[in-house]
Scaffold this motif. Structure first.
Motif, PDB file in Angstrom:
ATOM      1  N   ALA C  14       0.837  -1.200   0.000  1.00  0.00           N
ATOM      2  CA  ALA C  14       0.000   0.000   0.000  1.00  0.00           C
ATOM      3  C   ALA C  14       0.871   1.248   0.000  1.00  0.00           C
ATOM      4  O   ALA C  14       0.565   2.247  -0.634  1.00  0.00           O
ATOM      5  CB  ALA C  14      -0.928   0.001   1.206  1.00  0.00           C
ATOM      6  N   SER C  18       2.318   3.890  -4.484  1.00  0.00           N
ATOM      7  CA  SER C  18       2.331   5.262  -4.963  1.00  0.00           C
ATOM      8  C   SER C  18       3.746   5.807  -5.093  1.00  0.00           C
ATOM      9  O   SER C  18       3.984   6.745  -5.833  1.00  0.00           O
ATOM     10  CB  SER C  18       1.480   6.170  -4.097  1.00  0.00           C
ATOM     11  OG  SER C  18       1.768   5.969  -2.746  1.00  0.00           O
ATOM     12  N   LYS C  47      -4.124   1.242  -4.658  1.00  0.00           N
ATOM     13  CA  LYS C  47      -3.936   1.406  -3.225  1.00  0.00           C
ATOM     14  C   LYS C  47      -5.243   1.152  -2.487  1.00  0.00           C
ATOM     15  O   LYS C  47      -5.288   0.449  -1.469  1.00  0.00           O
ATOM     16  CB  LYS C  47      -3.433   2.830  -2.949  1.00  0.00           C
ATOM     17  CG  LYS C  47      -2.938   3.037  -1.542  1.00  0.00           C
ATOM     18  CD  LYS C  47      -2.741   4.511  -1.241  1.00  0.00           C
ATOM     19  CE  LYS C  47      -1.535   5.084  -1.901  1.00  0.00           C
ATOM     20  NZ  LYS C  47      -0.325   4.959  -1.090  1.00  0.00           N
ATOM     21  N   SER C  93      -7.110   6.434   1.306  1.00  0.00           N
ATOM     22  CA  SER C  93      -6.976   5.811  -0.013  1.00  0.00           C
ATOM     23  C   SER C  93      -8.217   6.040  -0.860  1.00  0.00           C
ATOM     24  O   SER C  93      -8.121   6.341  -2.047  1.00  0.00           O
ATOM     25  CB  SER C  93      -6.676   4.317   0.115  1.00  0.00           C
ATOM     26  OG  SER C  93      -7.663   3.695   0.893  1.00  0.00           O
ATOM     27  N   SER C 127       1.818   7.989  -0.065  1.00  0.00           N
ATOM     28  CA  SER C 127       2.658   6.915   0.468  1.00  0.00           C
ATOM     29  C   SER C 127       2.924   7.148   1.934  1.00  0.00           C
ATOM     30  O   SER C 127       2.800   6.263   2.773  1.00  0.00           O
ATOM     31  CB  SER C 127       4.030   6.910  -0.211  1.00  0.00           C
ATOM     32  OG  SER C 127       4.062   6.066  -1.270  1.00  0.00           O
ATOM     33  N   MET C 130      -0.044   6.509   4.127  1.00  0.00           N
ATOM     34  CA  MET C 130      -0.235   5.085   4.427  1.00  0.00           C
ATOM     35  C   MET C 130       0.747   4.629   5.491  1.00  0.00           C
ATOM     36  O   MET C 130       0.415   3.860   6.388  1.00  0.00           O
ATOM     37  CB  MET C 130      -0.024   4.241   3.159  1.00  0.00           C
ATOM     38  CG  MET C 130      -1.125   4.371   2.140  1.00  0.00           C
ATOM     39  SD  MET C 130      -2.700   3.787   2.764  1.00  0.00           S
ATOM     40  CE  MET C 130      -3.659   5.254   2.606  1.00  0.00           C
TER      41      MET C 130
END
Lengths: 495, 254, 506
Positions: C14, C18, C47, C93, C127, C130
């Motif tokens: 995840a 990106s 994602k 996301s 990114s 996450m």
């Protein structure tokens, strides 16, 4: 030949250096090839020696096959092996880079440059791997003199600042020699391991204290520890771009390494006067970090800014040294590695920009990110590392240093480190703003819109990109480095 | 400015006091029981002749036991020569900035400037003998007699300097500055090469005793020492000439 | 690469998807904008799918945990998809997908410069978001937190003019200083305890003196409160509104500020724990600051004529709902706070999307200029109304649910005064939002302003904002729709209070 690896690390560059004027007379291309080969061989030997030290224990090599303390020995333990790998790696990288700068010069100038450069490499490597304190002095001389010569070749202003460096540096080296003299007088030995043993009962004596202070001041001058840094700003600013990345990256670090070797290994951090001396070093280092960072903010020349930044960064290493505990040691050694790579990369960038555009003032860096994207990209990584943004390498040196400071309840050092990170952010982001956000004057823009050529020749660009990548890689992989090498380097073999 | 001077004076005074106190803490030089006199010196004094073949134990330490340091020192001389040349040539170019004076090729000797016959005659006698003496110092010295590579190099350099001074750059007995630098490197290389030979023969660097000749150990060491001394001579001589040359050019331009 | 490995490492994928997209975007450059935009959309959808695929496991009470490698001596890069993290991750996301389409519409309509850098930085920011959501220890959290700071900077200074550069400097100054303070707290904990692993219910009890623990709490909350816009360290937020609206929408209403608020939840719930904080007495102070922020920011919002600035101050106040929820230390309070992360995000993003759509279509930025715009842009203003009403806290829109839980939470903890704060805040929100709605639909537009009206916003911008408005309503009626977010919030609160990872809500 494999058993001779420790000697080869130093001998190969030395031999080629000695032949450089001769070879240059016949063929400068041959000279380039030999020079690169020498640096490469040295690097490979250093890696091999380090590998041996990590797996089979410290490697002792006797010159002339005379056992110490009657003869001179090289000792490759994890710390010295690591330093040797670092120095030889950067020497190779910068040597590849200098190709474009030297191409146009006459045979004698090239010959002298390669000679001095390889002598500097051999000198610094000799300092890192030796196990004899006087041999260290000899190679200190070699590296210092070659550095003076390299810096002086940068033009008139460079000659003047090199001359000041000569004077101050020689004083520093003399102090070191005097300190060694004291140590010899009271122990009768010049071998490091032997000295460690023989100094044990003597650590409370006045003579040892004076020797310690002399060595500290001497190497402090050479590593530009505040307030003994006066020679550095001019020397770094005017030095020729072909030499300065290596000098700035590595010289002061090797001098710092010498102090680490003395205080952690030969004297021992808990004994006699050492804690007191180290405390003083700590205050001075802390003060230097702040003052140098503030000075850096005031600079308008990119290289001068980097020079003051170097003084501050050397302060971090001094701080780590003064903490005297395992985290302090790890922080100091890790920062030696980081700063060497970061500073070398930054000066490579400065030299690249100067080569392409002739500029070295920050205000002229406008829109540089358009003209030289990869170069400024590497600069970004270097800048982030200096400020201490994870996961670049610089963040982790601060991580270990702050842990060390907390362990010793020295919260003032924590404040100093944090504050300096923020000060670093100020002067680095100013350059980032210039390069990425500001618009260049219209006349300049015409020039570079037309230019279809690659931003820099490959021999210059590849080193820049490689070192930039190293900053990130060393940061992300700091744990294996610390656990497998640095901890083993710590006296007592680590935990 | 006054602050700087006062500060410098203060530092000097403090250092002097500290060093005097420190000197008092050291064992007396003449003390035969001091660590310096008892630790490593014994072996050097007692065993050097049989181990190194040298009758002079200072030479033994310099050229054999700690021969690697001496290689370093010779390199230092070479490096100093390089650095001095760089510094002087940069300063020279700086001086002649803007002026259209070509870098000096027409160095006039003293006899041209002052035009006396005394200098010419004296030089013709002195130079050969000095050269011969220099060679003697190298070959005959170092073992039992005063001499050795460093001294020899200096004397030989003097011979050439006298020639340059008297006859100018066009002197017959001369080594040009560029050639001198090359020779200095070669000289030091000869020293290092002795070490490379010992490596190739399977020993450690500068382990003279590994040479595969039919000689006793002491003789092999003697041979090794002689070899390195030749290198030292060449290096020292050439470096001094190179520095002299760089200085001479600077004089001539300004 | 076995299936197990792929499934087990989903938190890492995840994050990485990106980053890869960012690199691809940079390589594609300005020459092929459609290909470049494709990377963003593929990464965003990918994602979202990865995150949503982890939902069933986490809803059932499990966690997905990985420690790919060590990041410093004794500390590993530790990622864990637990209930609280999943709330944030699902939210971010999903909203990135929506925002990506909106961004494309907005940037192309305004023909903005530097689009490649924009989309690339956006990808890196997600990114980092996450990473923050899934971080399982303090150092991992901090690494991604700082990366987020750095990656948002280029987005804030996007327009590269004087005002943007100044805003950027302010942003950096606030966030870097805060980051350093946070770091000191983290290092102190690392030193005291030897690790920084998040534990539901906290792990610091009894590890140091009261004074030390209070100082650590202060350092850590200061560090996160800056990003969360708690007064008085909120100054960067209004200035950052100079960035393009999609940036303000996603980052400054969803990702960056929520990261700060989420950080406070982690600190309160997973580092210190309610019991310890009750003993230390510091949570009270945090609650006061939150309450202060809620009220004062609303008052300031009423005085703002620039629409985005008004939204900014509204955001500041709403974020402190989350902080307040955490500071209440009660199960319902914490749950309300966590759920408000979701609630406020969808409502605020709708409002920002509308503001951006208005600007892109008509170049209008001021509230005073919005008279009559409802007739030109009915759908846009319809969505705006949904968002505005939701913020006020009226039932059937998601804002009500979190407010209700927060109110119950303060009663649960015997701190009834905060109910009053919440009520007052609702009234004030109505005061600064409802006039806009009224003016848009029922007032006549000024002649000189009417020139700007060009009809409704384009589809690329309109559809996303309608989607988020719809989500606000759907979640208001079925809080568990789509991702079981309500249950996740409940699970998280339960686990914090009871000291173990738990199943089920109530």
């Amino acid at each position: 030949m494999k058993e001779q690896l420790p000697a080869l690390i130093v001998i190969v560059p030395l031999l080629i250096a000695l032949l450089s004027p001769l070879v240059a007379y016949f063929s400068t291309r041959l000279l380039r090839g030999l020079g690169l080969t020498a640096a490469a061989v040295s690097f490979v030997s250093a890696v091999g020696a380090l590998g041996h030290a990590l797996t089979k224990g410290p490697w002792h090599y006797y010159f002339g096959n005379w056992a110490p303390p009657w003869g001179i020995e090289y000792v490759i333990d994890p710390l010295s092996g690591l330093m040797a790998v670092l120095v030889s790696f950067l020497s190779l990288v910068v040597l590849i880079y200098t190709d474009s700068f030297l191409r146009e010069e006459g045979w004698l100038k090239q010959g002298i440059h390669y000679a001095l450069y390889l002598l500097l490499t051999a000198g610094l490597l000799g300092m890192t791997v030796t196990g004899d304190v006087f041999n260290l002095y000899v190679f200190l001389e070699i590296s210092s003199l070659s550095a003076y010569g390299l810096i002086a070749s940068g033009g008139y202003k460079a000659t003047v600042s090199a001359f000041r460096y000569v004077l101050v540096g020689t004083v520093g080296a003399s102090f070191y020699l005097l300190g060694v003299g004291y140590l010899y007088a009271i122990t009768g030995s010049l071998n490091m391991a032997d000295l460690t043993v023989r100094l044990q009962p003597l650590l409370d004596s006045q003579a040892v204290l004076i020797a310690m202070v002399l060595i500290l001041v001497g190497m402090g001058i050479k590593m530009a520890l505040f307030p003994l840094h006066g020679w550095l700003p001019d020397a770094y600013t005017y030095s020729p771009p072909a030499a300065i990345p290596f000098i700035a990256g590595v010289m002061t670090k090797v001098m710092a390494y010498v102090l680490l070797r003395y205080f952690f290994f030969i004297f021992g951090v808990l004994n006699g006067f050492v804690p007191l001396v180290l405390e003083v070093v700590g205050w001075i280092a802390a003060l230097g970090i702040i003052l140098a960072s503030v000075m850096a903010i005031a600079q308008s020349d990119f290289r001068r800014m980097l020079a003051f930044s170097s003084v501050a960064q050397v302060g971090y290493i001094g701080l780590g040294l003064s903490l005297g505990n395992m985290f302090g040691f790890i922080g100091a050694v890790f920062h030696i590695i980081n700063h060497a790579i970061m500073k070398c990369c930054l000066f490579l960038v400065a030299g690249g920009v100067k080569w392409k555009t002739g500029e070295h003032l920050i205000e002229k860096y406008a829109e540089m990110s358009r003209r030289m994207p990869l170069t400024m990209g590497a600069f970004l990584l270097g800048a982030f590392s200096m400020v201490g943004i994870p996961p670049t390498a610089g963040f982790f040196s601060k991580w270990y240093l702050i842990l060390g400071a907390i362990e010793k309840d020295l919260w003032i050092y924590v404040v100093v480190i944090i504050l300096s990170s923020l000060l670093n952010a100020i002067y680095f982001f100013r350059v980032i703003e210039q390069a990425y956000l500001k618009k260049a004057p219209v006349a300049e823009r015409e020039k570079f819109v037309e230019d279809k050529k690659p931003e820099l020749p490959a021999t210059m660009l590849v080193p820049i990109v490689v070192l930039g990548a190293c900053i990130l890689v060393v940061g992300i992989l700091n744990e294996p480095l610390v656990s497998n090498i640095l901890l083993m380097a710590f006296p007592g073999g680590g935990l | 400015m006054k602050f700087v001077r006062a500060g410098a004076l203060l530092v000097v005074v403090v250092m002097t006091v500290v060093l005097f106190i420190g000197a008092g803490a050291l064992p007396a030089i003449y003390n035969p029981q001091s660590p310096a006199s008892t630790h490593v010196s014994d072996r050097y004094i007692e065993k050097s002749v049989e181990e190194t073949g040298s009758l002079n134990f200072v030479t033994a330490v310099l050229a054999d036991y700690r021969g690697y340091d001496t290689l370093g020192e010779t390199t230092v001389i070479f490096t100093a020569g390089l650095a001095a040349v760089v510094l002087l040539r940069s300063a020279q170019k700086a001086d002649s900035r803007g002026k259209k004076v070509p870098l000096a090729k027409a160095g006039k000797g003293m006899s041209e400037r002052f035009g006396t016959i005394v200098l010419n005659t004296a030089a013709r006698f002195v130079i050969p003998f000095v050269t011969l003496y220099g060679v003697y110092v190298l070959v005959g010295g170092g073992e039992g007699n005063p001499g050795g590579g460093f001294q020899s190099g200096a004397v030989l350099a003097i011979a050439i300097i006298i020639s340059r001074l008297v006859y100018g750059e066009g002197a017959a007995f001369n080594i040009s500055g560029d050639l001198a630098l090359i020779l200095a490197g070669i000289g030091t290389f000869i020293y290092a090469f002795v070490g490379v030979l010992t490596l190739l023969w399977g020993g450690n660097f500068l382990e003279y005793g590994i040479a595969p000749f039919l000689m006793s150990a002491a003789e092999k060491h003697s041979l090794g020492i002689s070899g390195i001394e030749i290198g030292v001579t060449l290096c020292v001589m050439a470096t001094i000439i190179a520095i002299f040359d760089a200085l001479a050019r600077k004089e001539e331009v300004s | 690469m076995s299936m197990e490995f792929l499934l087990a490492y989903r938190p890492l994928w995840a994050i990485l998807i990106s980053l890869v997209a960012a690199a691809l975007i940079m390589l594609t450059g300005d020459k092929r904008p459609n290909l470049r935009e494709t990377w963003t959309i593929v990464a965003a959808v990918g994602k979202m799918l990865i995150v949503f695929s982890m939902l069933p496991l986490v809803l059932a009470g499990g966690v997905i945990e990985i420690e790919p490698f060590k990041i410093a001596r004794g500390v590993s890069l530790h990622l864990r998809a637990d209930a609280a993290g999943m709330v944030f991750a699902v939210l971010a996301s999903f909203l990135w997908v929506v925002t990506s389409f909106y961004s494309i519409g907005y940037m192309r309509k305004l023909q903005e410069e530097h689009q490649t850098g924009y989309f690339a930085c956006f990808a890196v920011c997600l990114s980092a978001t996450m990473g923050i959501a899934f971080a399982a220890n303090l150092l991992t959290f901090f690494v991604f937190y700082e990366i987020l700071t750095i990656a948002t900077y280029p987005l804030v200074v996007h327009h590269r003019d004087q005002e943007s550069i100044k805003a950027g400097r302010k942003y950096l100054a606030y966030t870097l200083i805060a980051g350093q303070l946070f770091l000191v707290g983290i290092l102190w904990v690392q030193f005291l305890v030897g690790h920084g692993d998040f534990q539901p219910g906290g792990f610091l009890a009894g590890k140091a003196s009261v004074g030390a623990l209070q100082t650590i709490f202060l350092l850590m909350t200061l560090g996160t409160a800056v990003k969360a816009g708690v007064m008085p360290v909120h100054g960067w937020l209004p200035s950052a509104m100079v960035a393009p609206t999609p940036v303000s929408a996603l980052l400054h209403a969803v990702a960056v500020v929520k990261a700060g608020a989420f950080g406070i939840v982690r600190i309160v719930g997973y580092v210190f724990g309610p019991q310890l904080l009750a003993q230390l007495g510091v949570a009270q102070i945090l609650a006061w600051f939150a309450a202060f922020t809620i009220i004062v920011s609303s008052l300031i919002a009423m005085a703002q004529d620039n629409l985005k600035k008004r939204l900014a101050f509204s955001t500041i106040g709403q974020l402190s709902y989350v902080v307040l929820g955490a500071a209440l230390l009660t199960p319902l309070g914490i749950m309300g706070g966590i759920f408000h992360i979701v609630a406020h995000a969808v409502m605020k993003i709708t409002l920002f999307f509308c503001a951006g759509a208005i600007f892109a279509t008509t170049q209008l930025t001021r509230v005073s200029e919005l008279n009559g715009i409802g007739r030109e842009m009915p759908y846009t203003m319809g969505a705006f109304t949904v968002g505005a009403v939701g913020i006020t806290g009226l039932p059937f829109i998601v804002g009500f649910i979190s407010k209700w839980n927060l109110a119950l939470g303060s009663l649960q903890g015997g701190q009834g005064v905060y109910v009053g704060v919440l009520l007052l805040s609702s009234l004030l929100s109505a005061a600064y939002f409802l006039p806009i709605v009224y003016a848009a639909f029922f007032k006549k537009s000024e002649p000189q302003v009417a020139k700007h009206h060009c009809g409704e916003a384009n589809k690329m911008m309109l559809i996303p904002l309608l989607i988020t408005a719809a989500v606000s309503i759907v979640l208001g009626v079925f809080p568990n729709a789509g991702g079981g977010l309500y249950d996740l919030a409940a699970m998280s609160a339960q686990s914090i209070v009871s000291g173990q990872f738990m199943v089920g809500g109530w």
